[in-house]
Write a protein that holds these residues in place. Structure first.
Motif, mmCIF file in Angstrom:
data_model
loop_
_atom_site.group_PDB
_atom_site.id
_atom_site.type_symbol
_atom_site.label_atom_id
_atom_site.label_comp_id
_atom_site.label_asym_id
_atom_site.label_seq_id
_atom_site.Cartn_x
_atom_site.Cartn_y
_atom_site.Cartn_z
ATOM 1 N N PRO A 148 59.256 81.866 21.899
ATOM 2 C CA PRO A 148 59.868 82.418 20.682
ATOM 3 C C PRO A 148 60.505 83.782 20.901
ATOM 4 O O PRO A 148 61.371 84.184 20.115
ATOM 5 N N ASP A 149 60.082 84.484 21.953
ATOM 6 C CA ASP A 149 60.627 85.815 22.222
ATOM 7 C C ASP A 149 61.624 85.817 23.369
ATOM 8 O O ASP A 149 61.899 86.854 23.967
ATOM 9 N N ALA A 150 62.192 84.643 23.688
ATOM 10 C CA ALA A 150 63.172 84.555 24.779
ATOM 11 C C ALA A 150 64.388 85.407 24.462
ATOM 12 O O ALA A 150 64.782 85.570 23.306
ATOM 13 N N GLY A 175 68.242 86.369 24.105
ATOM 14 C CA GLY A 175 69.410 85.622 23.665
ATOM 15 C C GLY A 175 69.157 84.811 22.405
ATOM 16 O O GLY A 175 68.024 84.658 21.943
ATOM 17 N N ALA A 176 70.246 84.289 21.853
ATOM 18 C CA ALA A 176 70.155 83.502 20.629
ATOM 19 C C ALA A 176 69.441 82.187 20.896
ATOM 20 O O ALA A 176 69.682 81.537 21.921
ATOM 21 N N PRO A 177 68.554 81.750 19.992
ATOM 22 C CA PRO A 177 67.959 80.418 20.132
ATOM 23 C C PRO A 177 69.041 79.339 20.130
ATOM 24 O O PRO A 177 70.169 79.555 19.666
ATOM 25 N N LEU A 178 68.681 78.174 20.652
ATOM 26 C CA LEU A 178 69.578 77.028 20.662
ATOM 27 C C LEU A 178 69.232 76.111 19.484
ATOM 28 O O LEU A 178 68.059 75.853 19.213
ATOM 29 N N LEU A 179 70.267 75.634 18.803
ATOM 30 C CA LEU A 179 70.125 74.675 17.712
ATOM 31 C C LEU A 179 70.826 73.396 18.149
ATOM 32 O O LEU A 179 72.030 73.413 18.431
ATOM 33 N N LEU A 180 70.085 72.274 18.217
ATOM 34 C CA LEU A 180 70.622 71.014 18.720
ATOM 35 C C LEU A 180 70.787 70.034 17.564
ATOM 36 O O LEU A 180 69.799 69.677 16.907
ATOM 37 N N HIS A 189 67.153 66.684 27.444
ATOM 38 C CA HIS A 189 67.615 68.036 27.689
ATOM 39 C C HIS A 189 66.579 69.101 27.337
ATOM 40 O O HIS A 189 66.650 70.234 27.816
ATOM 41 N N LEU A 190 65.617 68.732 26.487
ATOM 42 C CA LEU A 190 64.690 69.727 25.958
ATOM 43 C C LEU A 190 63.850 70.429 27.032
ATOM 44 O O LEU A 190 63.706 71.660 26.973
ATOM 45 N N ALA A 236 64.296 74.360 27.003
ATOM 46 C CA ALA A 236 63.170 75.107 26.448
ATOM 47 C C ALA A 236 62.444 75.937 27.501
ATOM 48 O O ALA A 236 61.591 76.757 27.146
ATOM 49 N N ALA A 237 62.775 75.759 28.765
ATOM 50 C CA ALA A 237 62.152 76.584 29.799
ATOM 51 C C ALA A 237 62.571 78.043 29.675
ATOM 52 O O ALA A 237 61.814 78.943 30.056
ATOM 53 N N GLY A 238 63.779 78.278 29.125
ATOM 54 C CA GLY A 238 64.255 79.648 29.042
ATOM 55 C C GLY A 238 64.773 80.075 27.691
ATOM 56 O O GLY A 238 65.206 81.216 27.518
ATOM 57 N N HIS A 239 64.757 79.147 26.715
ATOM 58 C CA HIS A 239 65.287 79.447 25.392
ATOM 59 C C HIS A 239 64.335 78.920 24.322
ATOM 60 O O HIS A 239 63.625 77.936 24.540
#
Length: 279
Positions: A19-21, A23-28, A42-43, A47-50
């Motif tokens: 949650p504290d990654a 950059g902007a979170p990704l919305l799929l 793809h998750l 999700a490893a870095g975002h």
């Protein structure tokens, strides 16, 4: 909590990654007659870095199915409410097919909420000769939503498309609310506010100020040149995937991830350079 109560609709979503990654979170955002399972291949890597948020649109998957609200701007408004609920101010949004219209509406109507777009074989930009068949398609979807949607699904594949993908999406279509199939398609291509068909698509999509990466299938290859003329941000790219089907991200997930993450890394580099430039 995997469900968000947002007034008239209850959206299912997953929220993965740190949650504290940075950059902007990704919305799929998935397409018509699909659900957020489209992004399962793809998750793990994303999700490893975002932080990665993957919702089911209203009427799809595990989300509730109100009688109305299936036009792209309305679906985008659902996502704004979801992001508000999750206290997410800004995202990089991926959208496939109908999802590309939804995330584009998000970028146009709520520009401060979108850092960049990744659009996968978008449903927007249909030329008039293709759109001529849409009134009959809309009528067919309202009369026989499942039969019409399953018949239309045949164009989405090439000879290289794996049989499991066809069956997976056949089952997803059958699991979609009939009003979502009928009114979702109608919302893309009919009415005064549609921006799925040119020239309305030109005027609306030219309002996207953020960077856009679009990946076009073999069947829609001609739309890449058209879209390049609409881009406003210099980092935007429109790519054609030779031999790719409509669900190219599912057919070639490793290649798609490589292309998308490389482009996002380049955006990060450009953002860093901009911050380092003297005022």
């Amino acid at each position: 909590m995997p469900f968000a109560e947002l007034g008239e609709v209850r959206l299912f979503y997953t929220d993965d990654g740190p949650p504290d990654a940075d950059g902007a979170p990704l919305l799929l955002v998935h397409g018509l007659g699909a659900d957020s399972h489209d992004w399962v291949p793809h998750l793990p890597r994303l999700a490893a870095g975002h932080r990665v948020i993957a919702p089911d649109l209203r009427g799809h998957g595990y989300s509730s199915a109100p009688d109305s609200g299936y036009r792209p701007r309305e679906l985008a408004a659902d996502l704004v409410r979801l992001l508000d609920r999750l206290d997410v101010p800004r995202v990089t949004a991926f959208g496939h097919s109908l999802g590309a219209l939804v995330v584009s509406a998000l970028a146009v109507e709520h520009p401060g909420r979108v850092r960049a777009l990744v659009c996968v074989d978008p449903g927007y930009g249909q030329p008039p000769d293709v759109a001529a068949a849409f009134p009959a398609m809309i009528e067919g979807l309202r009369a026989d939503p499942y039969g019409t949607a399953l018949a239309n699904d045949a164009w989405c594949y090439t000879a290289a498309s794996p049989p499991w993908l066809r069956e997976w999406h056949r089952r997803k279509i059958l699991g979609t609310a009939p009003q979502a199939l009928a009114e979702g398609f109608a919302g893309m291509y009919s009415g005064d506010d549609q921006f799925g068909v040119r020239p309305a698509a030109d005027a609306y999509l030219a309002r996207r100020a953020c960077p856009v990466l679009s990946c076009w299938s073999h069947a829609q290859a001609g739309s890449a040149d058209w879209e390049r003329g609409l881009f406003k941000h210099p980092a935007s790219r429109a790519l054609v995937w030779p031999g790719g089907g409509h669900r190219l991200h599912a057919e070639r997930p490793a290649e798609f991830l490589h292309v998308a993450t490389d482009w996002l890394t380049e955006l990060d580099r450009l953002d860093t350079l901009d911050k380092e430039m003297p005022a």
